[in-house]
Design a protein around this motif. Structure first.
Motif, PDB file in Angstrom:
ATOM      1  N   SER A  37       2.088  -3.178 -14.936  1.00 49.76           N
ATOM      2  CA  SER A  37       1.958  -4.500 -14.323  1.00 49.76           C
ATOM      3  C   SER A  37       0.978  -4.397 -13.161  1.00 49.76           C
ATOM      4  CB  SER A  37       3.327  -4.984 -13.835  1.00 49.76           C
ATOM      5  OG  SER A  37       3.749  -4.197 -12.723  1.00 49.76           O
ATOM      6  N   GLU A  38       0.811  -5.455 -12.420  1.00 54.17           N
ATOM      7  CA  GLU A  38      -0.094  -5.426 -11.265  1.00 54.17           C
ATOM      8  C   GLU A  38       0.646  -5.127  -9.967  1.00 54.17           C
ATOM      9  OE1 GLU A  38      -2.657  -8.801 -11.047  1.00 54.17           O
ATOM     10  OE2 GLU A  38      -3.217  -8.712 -13.163  1.00 54.17           O
ATOM     11  N   THR A  39       1.921  -4.786 -10.075  1.00 61.49           N
ATOM     12  CA  THR A  39       2.749  -4.544  -8.888  1.00 61.49           C
ATOM     13  C   THR A  39       2.941  -3.050  -8.662  1.00 61.49           C
ATOM     14  OG1 THR A  39       3.960  -6.598  -9.325  1.00 61.49           O
ATOM     15  CG2 THR A  39       4.964  -5.035  -7.788  1.00 61.49           C
ATOM     16  N   LEU A  40       2.603  -2.581  -7.470  1.00 55.00           N
ATOM     17  CA  LEU A  40       2.803  -1.174  -7.145  1.00 55.00           C
ATOM     18  C   LEU A  40       4.290  -0.827  -7.204  1.00 55.00           C
ATOM     19  CD1 LEU A  40       0.320  -0.514  -4.193  1.00 55.00           C
ATOM     20  CD2 LEU A  40       0.318   0.621  -6.414  1.00 55.00           C
ATOM     21  N   ASN A  41       4.572   0.331  -7.753  1.00 53.69           N
ATOM     22  CA  ASN A  41       5.940   0.797  -7.902  1.00 53.69           C
ATOM     23  C   ASN A  41       6.527   1.139  -6.523  1.00 53.69           C
ATOM     24  OD1 ASN A  41       8.309   2.167  -8.636  1.00 53.69           O
ATOM     25  ND2 ASN A  41       7.344   3.055 -10.442  1.00 53.69           N
ATOM     26  N   PRO A  42       7.711   0.607  -6.180  1.00 50.59           N
ATOM     27  CA  PRO A  42       8.347   0.959  -4.894  1.00 50.59           C
ATOM     28  C   PRO A  42       8.523   2.470  -4.720  1.00 50.59           C
ATOM     29  CG  PRO A  42       9.476  -0.896  -5.900  1.00 50.59           C
ATOM     30  CD  PRO A  42       8.500  -0.393  -6.922  1.00 50.59           C
ATOM     31  N   ILE A  43       8.720   3.181  -5.840  1.00 47.50           N
ATOM     32  CA  ILE A  43       8.856   4.641  -5.755  1.00 47.50           C
ATOM     33  C   ILE A  43       7.572   5.254  -5.211  1.00 47.50           C
ATOM     34  CG2 ILE A  43       9.138   6.757  -7.106  1.00 47.50           C
ATOM     35  CD1 ILE A  43      10.891   5.161  -9.043  1.00 47.50           C
ATOM     36  N   ALA A  44       6.431   4.721  -5.670  1.00 46.21           N
ATOM     37  CA  ALA A  44       5.140   5.216  -5.196  1.00 46.21           C
ATOM     38  C   ALA A  44       4.936   4.879  -3.720  1.00 46.21           C
ATOM     39  CB  ALA A  44       4.014   4.624  -6.033  1.00 46.21           C
ATOM     40  N   LEU A  45       5.319   3.680  -3.333  1.00 44.11           N
ATOM     41  CA  LEU A  45       5.169   3.273  -1.934  1.00 44.11           C
ATOM     42  C   LEU A  45       6.055   4.123  -1.026  1.00 44.11           C
ATOM     43  CD1 LEU A  45       5.080  -0.609  -2.419  1.00 44.11           C
ATOM     44  CD2 LEU A  45       3.170   0.876  -1.783  1.00 44.11           C
ATOM     45  N   ASN A  46       7.276   4.397  -1.473  1.00 46.53           N
ATOM     46  CA  ASN A  46       8.188   5.221  -0.671  1.00 46.53           C
ATOM     47  C   ASN A  46       7.685   6.653  -0.535  1.00 46.53           C
ATOM     48  OD1 ASN A  46       9.958   3.112  -0.252  1.00 46.53           O
ATOM     49  ND2 ASN A  46      11.246   3.605  -2.018  1.00 46.53           N
ATOM     50  N   ALA A  47       6.886   7.090  -1.510  1.00 45.38           N
ATOM     51  CA  ALA A  47       6.322   8.445  -1.466  1.00 45.38           C
ATOM     52  C   ALA A  47       5.004   8.480  -0.699  1.00 45.38           C
ATOM     53  CB  ALA A  47       6.119   8.971  -2.885  1.00 45.38           C
ATOM     54  N   ASP A  48       4.632   7.341  -0.079  1.00 45.55           N
ATOM     55  CA  ASP A  48       3.395   7.237   0.706  1.00 45.55           C
ATOM     56  C   ASP A  48       2.175   7.505  -0.172  1.00 45.55           C
ATOM     57  OD1 ASP A  48       1.786   6.790   2.900  1.00 45.55           O
ATOM     58  OD2 ASP A  48       2.036   8.819   3.719  1.00 45.55           O
ATOM     59  N   ILE A  49       2.097   6.777  -1.290  1.00 47.24           N
ATOM     60  CA  ILE A  49       1.041   6.983  -2.270  1.00 47.24           C
ATOM     61  C   ILE A  49      -0.358   6.829  -1.671  1.00 47.24           C
ATOM     62  CG2 ILE A  49       1.096   4.554  -3.007  1.00 47.24           C
ATOM     63  CD1 ILE A  49       0.505   7.555  -5.329  1.00 47.24           C
ATOM     64  N   HIS A  50      -0.498   5.998  -0.650  1.00 42.74           N
ATOM     65  CA  HIS A  50      -1.820   5.752  -0.065  1.00 42.74           C
ATOM     66  C   HIS A  50      -2.373   6.979   0.661  1.00 42.74           C
ATOM     67  CE1 HIS A  50      -1.921   1.525  -1.136  1.00 42.74           C
ATOM     68  NE2 HIS A  50      -0.696   1.386  -0.673  1.00 42.74           N
ATOM     69  N   ASN A  51      -1.505   7.913   0.996  1.00 45.85           N
ATOM     70  CA  ASN A  51      -1.952   9.137   1.656  1.00 45.85           C
ATOM     71  C   ASN A  51      -1.760  10.364   0.769  1.00 45.85           C
ATOM     72  OD1 ASN A  51      -2.790   8.173   4.336  1.00 45.85           O
ATOM     73  ND2 ASN A  51      -0.644   7.551   4.531  1.00 45.85           N
ATOM     74  N   ALA A  52      -1.577  10.134  -0.527  1.00 42.86           N
ATOM     75  CA  ALA A  52      -1.388  11.229  -1.482  1.00 42.86           C
ATOM     76  C   ALA A  52      -2.742  11.763  -1.943  1.00 42.86           C
ATOM     77  CB  ALA A  52      -0.572  10.747  -2.674  1.00 42.86           C
ATOM     78  N   THR A  53      -2.728  12.907  -2.596  1.00 44.43           N
ATOM     79  CA  THR A  53      -3.947  13.536  -3.099  1.00 44.43           C
ATOM     80  C   THR A  53      -4.093  13.242  -4.590  1.00 44.43           C
ATOM     81  OG1 THR A  53      -3.742  15.344  -1.500  1.00 44.43           O
ATOM     82  CG2 THR A  53      -5.177  15.721  -3.396  1.00 44.43           C
ATOM     83  N   PRO A  54      -5.109  12.473  -5.002  1.00 44.84           N
ATOM     84  CA  PRO A  54      -5.289  12.177  -6.427  1.00 44.84           C
ATOM     85  C   PRO A  54      -5.983  13.324  -7.156  1.00 44.84           C
ATOM     86  CG  PRO A  54      -6.926  10.997  -5.139  1.00 44.84           C
ATOM     87  CD  PRO A  54      -6.072  11.750  -4.155  1.00 44.84           C
ATOM     88  N   THR A  55      -5.477  13.658  -8.328  1.00 42.21           N
ATOM     89  CA  THR A  55      -6.049  14.724  -9.139  1.00 42.21           C
ATOM     90  C   THR A  55      -6.177  14.255 -10.587  1.00 42.21           C
ATOM     91  OG1 THR A  55      -3.935  15.746  -9.776  1.00 42.21           O
ATOM     92  CG2 THR A  55      -4.890  16.419  -7.677  1.00 42.21           C
ATOM     93  N   GLU A  56      -7.060  14.915 -11.323  1.00 41.25           N
ATOM     94  CA  GLU A  56      -7.253  14.549 -12.728  1.00 41.25           C
ATOM     95  C   GLU A  56      -6.071  15.004 -13.573  1.00 41.25           C
ATOM     96  OE1 GLU A  56     -10.198  15.476 -16.539  1.00 41.25           O
ATOM     97  OE2 GLU A  56     -10.913  15.878 -14.503  1.00 41.25           O
ATOM     98  N   LYS A  57      -5.560  14.094 -14.408  1.00 36.35           N
ATOM     99  CA  LYS A  57      -4.550  14.448 -15.398  1.00 36.35           C
ATOM    100  C   LYS A  57      -5.283  14.992 -16.617  1.00 36.35           C
ATOM    101  CE  LYS A  57      -0.616  12.918 -18.046  1.00 36.35           C
ATOM    102  NZ  LYS A  57      -1.031  13.759 -19.196  1.00 36.35           N
TER     103      LYS A  57
END
Length: 324
Positions: A37-57
Protein backbone atom coordinates in the motif's frame (compact mmCIF):
# COMPACT_ATOMS: atom_id res chain seq x y z
CA UNK A 1 26.97 -3.79 8.78
CA UNK A 2 26.54 -7.58 8.54
CA UNK A 3 23.34 -9.49 9.02
CA UNK A 4 24.24 -11.44 12.15
CA UNK A 5 22.39 -13.87 14.32
CA UNK A 6 20.74 -15.79 11.47
CA UNK A 7 17.24 -14.74 12.43
CA UNK A 8 14.99 -16.13 9.71
CA UNK A 9 11.55 -15.10 10.84
CA UNK A 10 9.45 -13.23 8.31
CA UNK A 11 10.92 -9.79 7.63
CA UNK A 12 8.24 -7.08 7.51
CA UNK A 13 7.72 -4.91 4.44
CA UNK A 14 8.43 -1.18 4.68
CA UNK A 15 4.82 -0.55 3.61
CA UNK A 16 1.63 -2.11 4.93
CA UNK A 17 0.85 -4.90 2.48
CA UNK A 18 -2.42 -6.13 1.04
CA UNK A 19 -3.28 -9.50 -0.48
CA UNK A 20 -4.62 -9.34 -4.02
CA UNK A 21 -6.69 -12.24 -5.37
CA UNK A 22 -4.73 -13.02 -8.54
CA UNK A 23 -1.78 -15.31 -9.42
CA UNK A 24 1.61 -14.35 -8.04
CA UNK A 25 4.29 -13.27 -10.50
CA UNK A 26 6.99 -14.44 -8.08
CA UNK A 27 5.88 -17.88 -6.87
CA UNK A 28 4.49 -20.49 -9.22
CA UNK A 29 1.18 -22.03 -8.05
CA UNK A 30 0.60 -19.18 -5.56
CA UNK A 31 -2.82 -17.81 -6.47
CA UNK A 32 -2.45 -14.45 -4.73
CA UNK A 33 -0.19 -11.41 -4.81
CA UNK A 34 1.22 -9.41 -1.93
CA UNK A 35 1.02 -5.74 -2.88
CA UNK A 36 2.40 -2.76 -0.95
CA UNK A 37 0.00 0.00 0.00
CA UNK A 38 1.10 3.63 0.14
CA UNK A 39 1.19 3.63 3.95
CA UNK A 40 4.47 3.13 5.79
CA UNK A 41 4.40 0.15 8.11
CA UNK A 42 4.28 1.17 11.83
CA UNK A 43 6.84 -1.58 12.46
CA UNK A 44 9.24 0.21 10.12
CA UNK A 45 8.57 3.57 11.75
CA UNK A 46 9.13 2.13 15.22
CA UNK A 47 12.46 0.73 14.01
CA UNK A 48 13.48 4.25 12.88
CA UNK A 49 13.51 3.28 9.20
CA UNK A 50 14.49 6.81 8.14
CA UNK A 51 17.87 6.38 9.83
CA UNK A 52 18.42 2.76 8.76
CA UNK A 53 21.07 1.54 6.31
CA UNK A 54 19.60 0.42 2.95
CA UNK A 55 21.28 -2.52 1.24
CA UNK A 56 20.65 -4.50 -1.93
CA UNK A 57 18.50 -7.62 -1.56
CA UNK A 58 20.35 -10.25 -3.56
CA UNK A 59 18.43 -13.04 -5.32
CA UNK A 60 19.88 -16.35 -4.16
CA UNK A 61 19.51 -18.88 -1.36
CA UNK A 62 20.24 -18.02 2.26
CA UNK A 63 23.21 -19.56 4.09
CA UNK A 64 24.72 -19.29 7.55
CA UNK A 65 28.22 -19.72 8.97
CA UNK A 66 28.53 -21.40 12.36
CA UNK A 67 30.66 -24.06 14.01
CA UNK A 68 30.09 -27.74 13.23
CA UNK A 69 32.22 -30.43 14.84
CA UNK A 70 34.26 -27.65 16.41
CA UNK A 71 35.21 -25.79 13.22
CA UNK A 72 33.53 -23.06 11.10
CA UNK A 73 31.12 -24.49 8.52
CA UNK A 74 28.70 -23.25 5.92
CA UNK A 75 25.07 -24.16 6.67
CA UNK A 76 22.22 -24.36 4.15
CA UNK A 77 18.66 -23.21 4.82
CA UNK A 78 16.40 -26.13 5.72
CA UNK A 79 12.94 -25.49 7.12
CA UNK A 80 11.22 -28.22 9.09
CA UNK A 81 7.81 -28.62 7.47
CA UNK A 82 4.56 -30.25 8.58
CA UNK A 83 3.42 -33.66 7.41
CA UNK A 84 0.73 -33.75 4.72
CA UNK A 85 -1.93 -34.61 7.27
CA UNK A 86 -0.91 -31.80 9.63
CA UNK A 87 -0.69 -29.29 6.78
CA UNK A 88 -4.18 -30.27 5.65
CA UNK A 89 -5.48 -29.66 9.19
CA UNK A 90 -3.63 -26.32 9.30
CA UNK A 91 -5.14 -25.12 6.00
CA UNK A 92 -8.61 -26.21 7.06
CA UNK A 93 -8.26 -24.16 10.24
CA UNK A 94 -7.26 -21.09 8.20
CA UNK A 95 -10.22 -21.51 5.82
CA UNK A 96 -12.66 -21.74 8.73
CA UNK A 97 -11.12 -19.18 11.10
CA UNK A 98 -9.64 -16.84 8.51
CA UNK A 99 -6.25 -16.80 10.26
CA UNK A 100 -3.67 -19.00 11.97
CA UNK A 101 -4.67 -17.68 15.38
CA UNK A 102 -5.52 -20.34 17.99
CA UNK A 103 -4.11 -23.18 15.88
CA UNK A 104 -2.15 -25.58 18.07
CA UNK A 105 0.68 -27.71 16.72
CA UNK A 106 1.92 -30.97 18.16
CA UNK A 107 5.58 -30.52 17.27
CA UNK A 108 6.48 -34.16 17.96
CA UNK A 109 3.81 -35.61 15.67
CA UNK A 110 2.95 -32.89 13.14
CA UNK A 111 6.37 -32.33 11.57
CA UNK A 112 8.60 -34.30 9.25
CA UNK A 113 11.91 -35.55 10.51
CA UNK A 114 15.00 -33.48 9.74
CA UNK A 115 18.56 -34.46 8.81
CA UNK A 116 21.15 -35.16 11.47
CA UNK A 117 22.75 -32.01 12.90
CA UNK A 118 19.77 -29.82 11.88
CA UNK A 119 19.44 -26.73 14.10
CA UNK A 120 16.62 -24.17 14.35
CA UNK A 121 17.39 -20.61 13.28
CA UNK A 122 18.00 -18.06 16.00
CA UNK A 123 14.83 -16.16 16.77
CA UNK A 124 12.56 -19.18 16.34
CA UNK A 125 9.91 -19.31 19.06
CA UNK A 126 10.17 -22.19 21.53
CA UNK A 127 7.33 -23.90 23.41
CA UNK A 128 8.02 -26.39 26.19
CA UNK A 129 11.67 -26.24 25.23
CA UNK A 130 11.03 -27.19 21.58
CA UNK A 131 11.19 -25.05 18.40
CA UNK A 132 7.68 -23.92 17.43
CA UNK A 133 6.51 -23.12 13.87
CA UNK A 134 6.03 -19.62 12.52
CA UNK A 135 2.82 -18.20 11.04
CA UNK A 136 3.45 -20.13 7.81
CA UNK A 137 3.64 -23.44 9.62
CA UNK A 138 7.40 -23.88 9.13
CA UNK A 139 10.29 -24.06 11.58
CA UNK A 140 13.20 -22.22 9.91
CA UNK A 141 16.54 -23.88 10.40
CA UNK A 142 19.89 -24.97 9.00
CA UNK A 143 21.88 -28.07 8.05
CA UNK A 144 25.68 -28.18 7.69
CA UNK A 145 26.99 -28.30 4.14
CA UNK A 146 29.23 -31.36 4.19
CA UNK A 147 31.45 -32.49 1.32
CA UNK A 148 29.95 -35.25 -0.76
CA UNK A 149 26.33 -34.24 -0.20
CA UNK A 150 25.00 -33.89 -3.75
CA UNK A 151 21.97 -31.92 -2.59
CA UNK A 152 24.29 -29.07 -1.58
CA UNK A 153 27.01 -29.45 -4.23
CA UNK A 154 26.68 -25.80 -5.32
CA UNK A 155 27.03 -24.65 -1.72
CA UNK A 156 30.10 -26.87 -1.37
CA UNK A 157 31.72 -25.37 -4.45
CA UNK A 158 31.84 -21.97 -2.73
CA UNK A 159 33.79 -23.18 0.32
CA UNK A 160 36.98 -25.09 1.03
CA UNK A 161 37.15 -26.72 4.44
CA UNK A 162 40.83 -27.64 4.15
CA UNK A 163 41.72 -23.96 3.86
CA UNK A 164 38.68 -22.96 5.95
CA UNK A 165 37.73 -20.28 3.42
CA UNK A 166 34.68 -19.12 1.47
CA UNK A 167 34.61 -17.69 -2.05
CA UNK A 168 33.02 -14.30 -1.47
CA UNK A 169 31.66 -11.54 -3.68
CA UNK A 170 31.84 -8.09 -2.09
CA UNK A 171 32.45 -4.42 -2.78
CA UNK A 172 36.03 -3.69 -3.70
CA UNK A 173 37.65 -2.13 -0.60
CA UNK A 174 39.62 0.37 -2.69
CA UNK A 175 36.86 1.19 -5.18
CA UNK A 176 33.25 1.12 -3.89
CA UNK A 177 32.00 1.29 -7.48
CA UNK A 178 33.60 -2.08 -8.28
CA UNK A 179 33.19 -5.65 -7.06
CA UNK A 180 35.76 -8.18 -5.89
CA UNK A 181 35.79 -11.97 -5.76
CA UNK A 182 38.15 -13.11 -3.02
CA UNK A 183 38.69 -15.66 -0.27
CA UNK A 184 37.50 -14.93 3.25
CA UNK A 185 38.24 -17.15 6.23
CA UNK A 186 35.07 -18.82 7.51
CA UNK A 187 36.12 -17.81 11.01
CA UNK A 188 35.65 -14.16 9.96
CA UNK A 189 32.08 -14.94 8.88
CA UNK A 190 30.96 -16.75 12.02
CA UNK A 191 27.34 -16.08 13.03
CA UNK A 192 26.68 -14.20 9.79
CA UNK A 193 24.17 -15.00 7.06
CA UNK A 194 25.04 -14.84 3.38
CA UNK A 195 23.34 -15.30 0.04
CA UNK A 196 24.56 -18.00 -2.35
CA UNK A 197 24.17 -16.84 -5.96
CA UNK A 198 25.25 -18.36 -9.23
CA UNK A 199 24.65 -20.55 -12.23
CA UNK A 200 22.33 -23.10 -10.63
CA UNK A 201 20.58 -20.92 -8.07
CA UNK A 202 17.11 -19.40 -8.64
CA UNK A 203 17.39 -19.65 -12.44
CA UNK A 204 20.56 -17.51 -12.31
CA UNK A 205 19.06 -13.99 -12.57
CA UNK A 206 22.56 -12.47 -12.78
CA UNK A 207 23.76 -14.62 -15.70
CA UNK A 208 26.80 -15.92 -13.82
CA UNK A 209 28.88 -18.72 -15.33
CA UNK A 210 27.47 -21.42 -17.60
CA UNK A 211 26.43 -25.09 -17.55
CA UNK A 212 29.90 -26.33 -18.46
CA UNK A 213 31.71 -24.11 -15.95
CA UNK A 214 29.25 -23.04 -13.24
CA UNK A 215 30.18 -20.28 -10.80
CA UNK A 216 28.70 -19.93 -7.30
CA UNK A 217 29.60 -17.15 -4.88
CA UNK A 218 28.66 -16.10 -1.36
CA UNK A 219 27.51 -12.54 -0.67
CA UNK A 220 27.50 -11.50 3.02
CA UNK A 221 24.18 -9.88 3.86
CA UNK A 222 24.23 -6.14 4.40
CA UNK A 223 27.46 -5.50 2.50
CA UNK A 224 26.09 -4.17 -0.81
CA UNK A 225 25.08 -0.71 0.34
CA UNK A 226 22.58 1.43 -1.56
CA UNK A 227 23.36 5.12 -1.90
CA UNK A 228 21.12 8.04 -2.90
CA UNK A 229 17.86 6.25 -2.10
CA UNK A 230 14.83 8.56 -2.64
CA UNK A 231 12.34 9.50 0.09
CA UNK A 232 10.43 6.54 1.51
CA UNK A 233 7.17 7.06 -0.31
CA UNK A 234 5.42 4.76 -2.74
CA UNK A 235 5.77 6.85 -5.93
CA UNK A 236 9.40 7.82 -5.34
CA UNK A 237 10.45 4.22 -4.80
CA UNK A 238 8.58 2.99 -7.88
CA UNK A 239 10.33 5.68 -9.92
CA UNK A 240 13.70 4.72 -8.42
CA UNK A 241 13.23 1.02 -9.22
CA UNK A 242 11.98 1.84 -12.72
CA UNK A 243 14.38 4.56 -13.87
CA UNK A 244 17.61 4.46 -11.84
CA UNK A 245 20.50 2.13 -12.61
CA UNK A 246 20.97 1.50 -8.89
CA UNK A 247 17.29 0.52 -8.71
CA UNK A 248 17.79 -2.52 -10.96
CA UNK A 249 17.78 -4.82 -7.96
CA UNK A 250 15.41 -7.46 -6.62
CA UNK A 251 14.69 -5.37 -3.58
CA UNK A 252 15.95 -3.43 -0.58
CA UNK A 253 16.72 -4.59 2.96
CA UNK A 254 17.04 -1.85 5.57
CA UNK A 255 19.32 -2.63 8.52
CA UNK A 256 17.97 -0.66 11.45
CA UNK A 257 19.89 0.62 14.44
CA UNK A 258 17.95 -1.73 16.75
CA UNK A 259 19.26 -4.62 14.56
CA UNK A 260 15.84 -5.31 13.08
CA UNK A 261 15.40 -5.73 9.32
CA UNK A 262 12.79 -4.20 6.99
CA UNK A 263 12.42 -5.15 3.33
CA UNK A 264 10.82 -4.19 0.05
CA UNK A 265 10.63 -6.42 -3.05
CA UNK A 266 10.06 -5.11 -6.55
CA UNK A 267 7.01 -7.35 -6.83
CA UNK A 268 5.48 -5.61 -3.79
CA UNK A 269 5.23 -2.60 -6.11
CA UNK A 270 3.95 -4.58 -9.09
CA UNK A 271 7.34 -4.44 -10.84
CA UNK A 272 9.00 -7.29 -12.72
CA UNK A 273 11.95 -9.43 -11.69
CA UNK A 274 14.31 -10.76 -12.99
CA UNK A 275 15.60 -8.06 -15.31
CA UNK A 276 17.75 -8.37 -18.41
CA UNK A 277 20.38 -6.07 -16.92
CA UNK A 278 20.83 -5.74 -13.16
CA UNK A 279 22.75 -3.29 -11.02
CA UNK A 280 24.94 -6.11 -9.69
CA UNK A 281 26.08 -7.00 -13.21
CA UNK A 282 26.64 -3.38 -14.25
CA UNK A 283 29.77 -3.04 -12.12
CA UNK A 284 33.36 -3.90 -13.09
CA UNK A 285 34.80 -6.78 -11.13
CA UNK A 286 38.23 -8.17 -10.31
CA UNK A 287 39.42 -11.49 -8.91
CA UNK A 288 41.92 -11.83 -6.09
CA UNK A 289 42.48 -15.53 -5.41
CA UNK A 290 46.15 -16.44 -5.12
CA UNK A 291 46.45 -20.04 -4.00
CA UNK A 292 50.25 -19.78 -3.89
CA UNK A 293 50.13 -17.79 -0.69
CA UNK A 294 48.09 -20.60 0.88
CA UNK A 295 50.59 -23.19 -0.44
CA UNK A 296 47.62 -25.19 -1.62
CA UNK A 297 47.04 -27.16 -4.82
CA UNK A 298 43.31 -27.34 -5.51
CA UNK A 299 41.72 -30.01 -7.69
CA UNK A 300 41.81 -28.94 -11.34
CA UNK A 301 38.03 -29.30 -11.65
CA UNK A 302 37.23 -27.18 -8.60
CA UNK A 303 35.80 -23.68 -8.78
CA UNK A 304 38.60 -22.51 -6.48
CA UNK A 305 41.30 -23.70 -8.89
CA UNK A 306 39.55 -22.23 -11.94
CA UNK A 307 39.09 -18.84 -10.28
CA UNK A 308 42.71 -18.84 -9.12
CA UNK A 309 43.76 -18.96 -12.78
CA UNK A 310 42.04 -15.59 -13.18
CA UNK A 311 43.84 -14.06 -10.21
CA UNK A 312 44.45 -10.27 -10.62
CA UNK A 313 42.29 -10.16 -13.77
CA UNK A 314 39.57 -7.55 -14.21
CA UNK A 315 36.26 -7.87 -16.05
CA UNK A 316 33.58 -5.43 -17.13
CA UNK A 317 30.86 -7.49 -15.47
CA UNK A 318 30.09 -10.67 -13.56
CA UNK A 319 28.61 -11.98 -16.81
CA UNK A 320 31.98 -11.66 -18.54
CA UNK A 321 33.79 -14.11 -16.28
CA UNK A 322 34.26 -17.29 -18.30
CA UNK A 323 36.21 -20.13 -16.71
CA UNK A 324 38.31 -22.70 -18.54
Amino acid sequence: MQWTGAVQQKIPCVFITQVKDEPSTKREHQMFKVIASETLNPIALNADIHNATPTEKVDGTCCYVAKHKGVPYLWARYDRKPTKQAEKRFKKHISVKGSTKDFIWNVDDDFKSVPEFWIPAKGVTHSNGKPYPDANGHIPGWVPVENGNKQYCWHSSAVNYELEVAIVLKRHPEDPGSLLICLVYLSELLEQTLELIGTNINANPYGIGNKKNPIHLLVPHGTLLIFDLPPLDHKSLISWFDHCQEGKVEGIVWHCNDRSLIKLHRYHLGLCWPLKDTYLTSKPISISIDLCKYKYEAASSSLLRKLSKKDTQQFDSLKDIVLD
